[in-house]
Design an enzyme around this catalytic site. Structure first.
Site, PDB file in Angstrom:
ATOM      1  N   ARG A 177      48.846  41.746  33.966  1.00 51.42           N
ATOM      2  CA  ARG A 177      48.144  41.887  35.251  1.00 51.42           C
ATOM      3  C   ARG A 177      47.158  40.745  35.463  1.00 51.42           C
ATOM      4  O   ARG A 177      46.778  40.459  36.597  1.00 51.42           O
ATOM      5  CB  ARG A 177      47.366  43.213  35.289  1.00 51.42           C
ATOM      6  CG  ARG A 177      48.233  44.456  35.357  1.00 51.42           C
ATOM      7  CD  ARG A 177      47.403  45.716  35.142  1.00 51.42           C
ATOM      8  NE  ARG A 177      46.312  45.898  36.069  1.00 51.42           N
ATOM      9  CZ  ARG A 177      46.390  46.487  37.254  1.00 51.42           C
ATOM     10  NH1 ARG A 177      47.543  46.960  37.663  1.00 51.42           N
ATOM     11  NH2 ARG A 177      45.332  46.618  38.024  1.00 51.42           N
ATOM     12  N   ARG A 181      43.936  30.650  34.361  1.00 49.56           N
ATOM     13  CA  ARG A 181      43.970  29.532  35.319  1.00 49.56           C
ATOM     14  C   ARG A 181      43.321  28.283  34.732  1.00 49.56           C
ATOM     15  O   ARG A 181      42.297  28.377  34.057  1.00 49.56           O
ATOM     16  CB  ARG A 181      43.226  29.908  36.603  1.00 49.56           C
ATOM     17  CG  ARG A 181      43.781  31.135  37.279  1.00 49.56           C
ATOM     18  CD  ARG A 181      43.418  31.156  38.764  1.00 49.56           C
ATOM     19  NE  ARG A 181      43.843  32.414  39.357  1.00 49.56           N
ATOM     20  CZ  ARG A 181      43.028  33.405  39.672  1.00 49.56           C
ATOM     21  NH1 ARG A 181      41.727  33.285  39.481  1.00 49.56           N
ATOM     22  NH2 ARG A 181      43.504  34.508  40.197  1.00 49.56           N
ATOM     23  N   ARG A 253      44.530  58.295  30.746  1.00 44.88           N
ATOM     24  CA  ARG A 253      43.122  58.057  30.478  1.00 44.88           C
ATOM     25  C   ARG A 253      42.335  58.579  31.671  1.00 44.88           C
ATOM     26  O   ARG A 253      42.782  58.480  32.825  1.00 44.88           O
ATOM     27  CB  ARG A 253      42.828  56.556  30.326  1.00 44.88           C
ATOM     28  CG  ARG A 253      43.576  55.893  29.211  1.00 44.88           C
ATOM     29  CD  ARG A 253      43.214  56.413  27.848  1.00 44.88           C
ATOM     30  NE  ARG A 253      41.889  55.973  27.412  1.00 44.88           N
ATOM     31  CZ  ARG A 253      41.314  56.369  26.283  1.00 44.88           C
ATOM     32  NH1 ARG A 253      41.930  57.239  25.485  1.00 44.88           N
ATOM     33  NH2 ARG A 253      40.118  55.920  25.930  1.00 44.88           N
ATOM     34  N   ARG A 283      32.674  48.660  31.587  1.00 43.84           N
ATOM     35  CA  ARG A 283      32.142  47.783  32.631  1.00 43.84           C
ATOM     36  C   ARG A 283      31.055  48.510  33.414  1.00 43.84           C
ATOM     37  O   ARG A 283      30.960  49.741  33.371  1.00 43.84           O
ATOM     38  CB  ARG A 283      33.249  47.305  33.577  1.00 43.84           C
ATOM     39  CG  ARG A 283      34.022  48.405  34.258  1.00 43.84           C
ATOM     40  CD  ARG A 283      35.194  47.839  35.079  1.00 43.84           C
ATOM     41  NE  ARG A 283      36.001  48.915  35.649  1.00 43.84           N
ATOM     42  CZ  ARG A 283      37.130  48.738  36.306  1.00 43.84           C
ATOM     43  NH1 ARG A 283      37.615  47.537  36.508  1.00 43.84           N
ATOM     44  NH2 ARG A 283      37.794  49.773  36.793  1.00 43.84           N
ATOM     45  N   GLU A 304      30.929  52.692  33.133  1.00 44.17           N
ATOM     46  CA  GLU A 304      32.258  53.299  33.085  1.00 44.17           C
ATOM     47  C   GLU A 304      32.707  53.543  31.640  1.00 44.17           C
ATOM     48  O   GLU A 304      32.794  52.602  30.854  1.00 44.17           O
ATOM     49  CB  GLU A 304      33.217  52.351  33.798  1.00 44.17           C
ATOM     50  CG  GLU A 304      34.519  52.948  34.189  1.00 44.17           C
ATOM     51  CD  GLU A 304      35.285  52.043  35.161  1.00 44.17           C
ATOM     52  OE1 GLU A 304      34.689  51.503  36.121  1.00 44.17           O
ATOM     53  OE2 GLU A 304      36.482  51.847  34.929  1.00 44.17           O
ATOM     54  N   TYR A 352      51.314  52.648  36.714  1.00 42.17           N
ATOM     55  CA  TYR A 352      49.988  52.027  36.907  1.00 42.17           C
ATOM     56  C   TYR A 352      50.045  51.249  38.223  1.00 42.17           C
ATOM     57  O   TYR A 352      50.318  50.057  38.234  1.00 42.17           O
ATOM     58  CB  TYR A 352      49.759  51.102  35.706  1.00 42.17           C
ATOM     59  CG  TYR A 352      48.391  50.474  35.526  1.00 42.17           C
ATOM     60  CD1 TYR A 352      47.359  50.642  36.426  1.00 42.17           C
ATOM     61  CD2 TYR A 352      48.151  49.689  34.401  1.00 42.17           C
ATOM     62  CE1 TYR A 352      46.122  50.048  36.212  1.00 42.17           C
ATOM     63  CE2 TYR A 352      46.914  49.084  34.179  1.00 42.17           C
ATOM     64  CZ  TYR A 352      45.911  49.273  35.086  1.00 42.17           C
ATOM     65  OH  TYR A 352      44.694  48.677  34.867  1.00 42.17           O
ATOM     66  N   ASP A 354      48.612  49.828  41.919  1.00 41.41           N
ATOM     67  CA  ASP A 354      47.470  49.475  42.760  1.00 41.41           C
ATOM     68  C   ASP A 354      47.678  50.073  44.153  1.00 41.41           C
ATOM     69  O   ASP A 354      48.797  50.439  44.524  1.00 41.41           O
ATOM     70  CB  ASP A 354      47.352  47.953  42.874  1.00 41.41           C
ATOM     71  CG  ASP A 354      46.890  47.326  41.566  1.00 41.41           C
ATOM     72  OD1 ASP A 354      46.202  48.008  40.781  1.00 41.41           O
ATOM     73  OD2 ASP A 354      47.215  46.149  41.331  1.00 41.41           O
TER      74      ASP A 354
HETATM   75  N1  UDP Z   1      41.194  43.809  30.165  1.00 40.97           N
HETATM   76  C1  UDP Z   1      40.457  43.397  29.079  1.00 40.97           C
HETATM   77  N2  UDP Z   1      39.230  42.840  29.293  1.00 40.97           N
HETATM   78  C2  UDP Z   1      38.706  42.692  30.510  1.00 40.97           C
HETATM   79  C3  UDP Z   1      39.458  43.115  31.633  1.00 40.97           C
HETATM   80  C4  UDP Z   1      40.687  43.678  31.420  1.00 40.97           C
HETATM   81  O1  UDP Z   1      40.887  43.541  27.935  1.00 40.97           O
HETATM   82  O2  UDP Z   1      37.565  42.189  30.625  1.00 40.97           O
HETATM   83  C5  UDP Z   1      42.520  44.433  29.905  1.00 40.97           C
HETATM   84  C6  UDP Z   1      42.400  45.947  29.779  1.00 40.97           C
HETATM   85  O3  UDP Z   1      43.317  46.393  28.810  1.00 40.97           O
HETATM   86  C7  UDP Z   1      42.778  46.420  31.163  1.00 40.97           C
HETATM   87  C8  UDP Z   1      43.848  45.402  31.559  1.00 40.97           C
HETATM   88  O4  UDP Z   1      43.398  44.171  30.974  1.00 40.97           O
HETATM   89  O5  UDP Z   1      43.277  47.734  31.152  1.00 40.97           O
HETATM   90  C9  UDP Z   1      44.059  45.241  33.039  1.00 40.97           C
HETATM   91  O6  UDP Z   1      42.822  44.899  33.658  1.00 40.97           O
HETATM   92  P1  UDP Z   1      42.479  45.265  35.154  1.00 40.97           P
HETATM   93  O7  UDP Z   1      41.212  44.592  35.502  1.00 40.97           O
HETATM   94  O8  UDP Z   1      43.671  44.999  35.988  1.00 40.97           O
HETATM   95  O9  UDP Z   1      42.221  46.844  35.027  1.00 40.97           O
HETATM   96  P2  UDP Z   1      41.734  47.932  36.132  1.00 40.97           P
HETATM   97  O10 UDP Z   1      40.784  47.250  37.084  1.00 40.97           O
HETATM   98  O11 UDP Z   1      42.982  48.457  36.757  1.00 40.97           O
HETATM   99  O12 UDP Z   1      41.030  48.946  35.283  1.00 40.97           O
END
Ligand code: UDP
Length: 387
Positions: A177, A181, A253, A283, A304, A352, A354
């Site tokens: 996902r 870059r 989860r 986060r 969270e 999963y 969006d």
């Molecule tokens: N992820 C991570 N560190 C980060 C952000 C994301 O390891 O700082 C991993 C984590 O396993 C997460 C996945 O990347 O479930 C996808 O991230 P995304 O931001 O798409 O998750 P969402 O916003 O859907 O919770």
């Protein structure tokens, strides 16, 4: 089943799937009853203004709308004005702040370099583990493409907290996902369009459901036996719940939020991730920053925390491990013998998803229903194969 003229349709769940399908079919002349067991519409996208701070709160955690699909983007804008918003996520590791997704700023700051894009690409290639030729797990994908140090700083601890298991037990698809870059573009999403609805997501869903052919029933669970009362049922609840968990419960989860209110600006950004495993939350989101066009003296934040979803918790993320997928396959087999049910959305198809994909699939399913109505063809049980 075949469909003719005006029908009585049930949409189970008043999230994006149910609301888009209800709206589309209501406009096509069908009668739709929307059932939701909660006291509000919009499912986990629900937004509500906080009385104390005045901030628009993403009650079930942050939702940033983004899509590259122009049809979806135009569709959603019928229901509210979308305000410009670009998600620029930061992450904190060992008391230092970095930019996400991994970009040239992240690489240069982390390694104390001033790499050009070409140098950074070469460097990342040199730190990636090339012995991993076909990454299957999250960990393999990370080690292959970002190397051990960045993996351990940004992904290992966060992912362990988010999913409750070691990244070597998770599929590579979760990490796919996120882009890497070699320029300074720190837009979290690579989508063409991005924004936040001016009046929140609940307002959008309320407007979608505001149609003379739609009857909304909140606080009203729906049982499978009731489906015989309808010509067709679109079910966006958990597929395992529909079958009374006869093949077992699939893993999800769930999230807990530590809500705090403060004066002023708490963290100066909408989302800051915490890579260290010792920090118990994944986060912090500061909700007024999702609405930069509004002014608030006070602020509201969400810390969270992720954990395994229990029987009475709200499911958020489908885990989709091998065990879950084999259960899903059993439920899909059962679903194939349904004659008037279509399973939709994140919970209905255990994927999963969006918001924009949910809307896209809901529009597709609604179109299929309208076409089936005209052509007498059969409605699919799933829009997309969930396995
Ligand atoms: N992820 C991570 N560190 C980060 C952000 C994301 O390891 O700082 C991993 C984590 O396993 C997460 C996945 O990347 O479930 C996808 O991230 P995304 O931001 O798409 O998750 P969402 O916003 O859907 O919770």
């Amino acid at each position: 089943m075949t469909i003719n003229n005006s029908h009585l349709v049930a949409c189970i769940g008043a999230g994006f799937s149910g609301a888009v399908i209800a709206r589309e079919l209501a406009q096509a002349g069908h009668k739709v009853i929307v059932f939701d067991s909660r006291s509000h519409v919009a499912g986990n996208c629900h937004t509500e203004r906080d009385a104390e701070t005045g901030v628009m709160v993403h009650v079930y955690g942050p939702h940033i709308f983004h899509t590259s699909n122009e049809i979806v983007w135009n569709y959603i804008q019928q229901f509210d004005d979308f305000m410009p918003f670009t998600n620029r996520v930061k992450t904190i590791h060992n008391n230092r702040v970095f930019s996400l997704p991994i970009n040239l700023m992240t690489i240069n700051a982390f390694f104390g370099k001033t790499f050009s894009p070409k140098q950074a690409a070469e460097f990342m290639d040199s730190v990636g583990d090339k012995s991993i030729t076909d990454p299957q797990t999250f960990e393999e994908q990370a080690l292959r493409f970002v190397g051990k140090e960045l993996y351990e700083a940004f992904f290992k601890g966060y992912t362990q907290k988010q999913w409750g298991m070691h990244p070597s037990a998770l599929p590579a698809s979760i990490l796919k996902r996120l882009p890497v870059r070699f320029n300074y573009d720190d837009n979290y999403y690579a989508s063409k369009f991005q924004g936040i609805p001016k009046n929140g997501y609940t307002y959008i869903i309320e407007r979608m459901l505001d149609h003379p052919n739609i009857d909304l029933r909140l606080n009203t669970p729906f049982s499978r036996e009731q489906s015989t009362d309808f010509d067709h049922v679109f079910y966006s609840g958990p597929i395992d719940a529909w079958y009374g968990y006869t093949k077992g419960r699939m893993g999800y989860r769930t999230l807990d939020f530590g809500v705090e209110r403060h004066e002023g600006d708490y963290q100066g950004n909408a989302v800051i991730n915490y890579g260290n495993q010792e920090v118990p939350y994944t986060r912090i989101s500061e909700h007024k920053h999702f609405a930069p066009w509004e002014q608030h003296d006070k602020t509201l934040i969400y810390k969270e925390y992720s954990r395994l979803c229990g029987e009475n918790d709200i499911p958020y993320y489908p885990i989709r491990l091998v065990k879950d997928k084999s259960q899903l396959a059993s439920y899909v087999e059962l679903a194939k013998s349904e004659s008037n049910v279509t399973f939709v959305g994140r919970l209905g198809t255990y994927r999963y998803l969006d918001m924009h994909i949910t809307i896209e699939e809901a529009l597709t399913v609604a179109d299929r229903f309208k076409n089936a109505d005209q052509q007498g063809s059969v409605m699919p049980v799933f829009c997309v194969d969930p396995i």
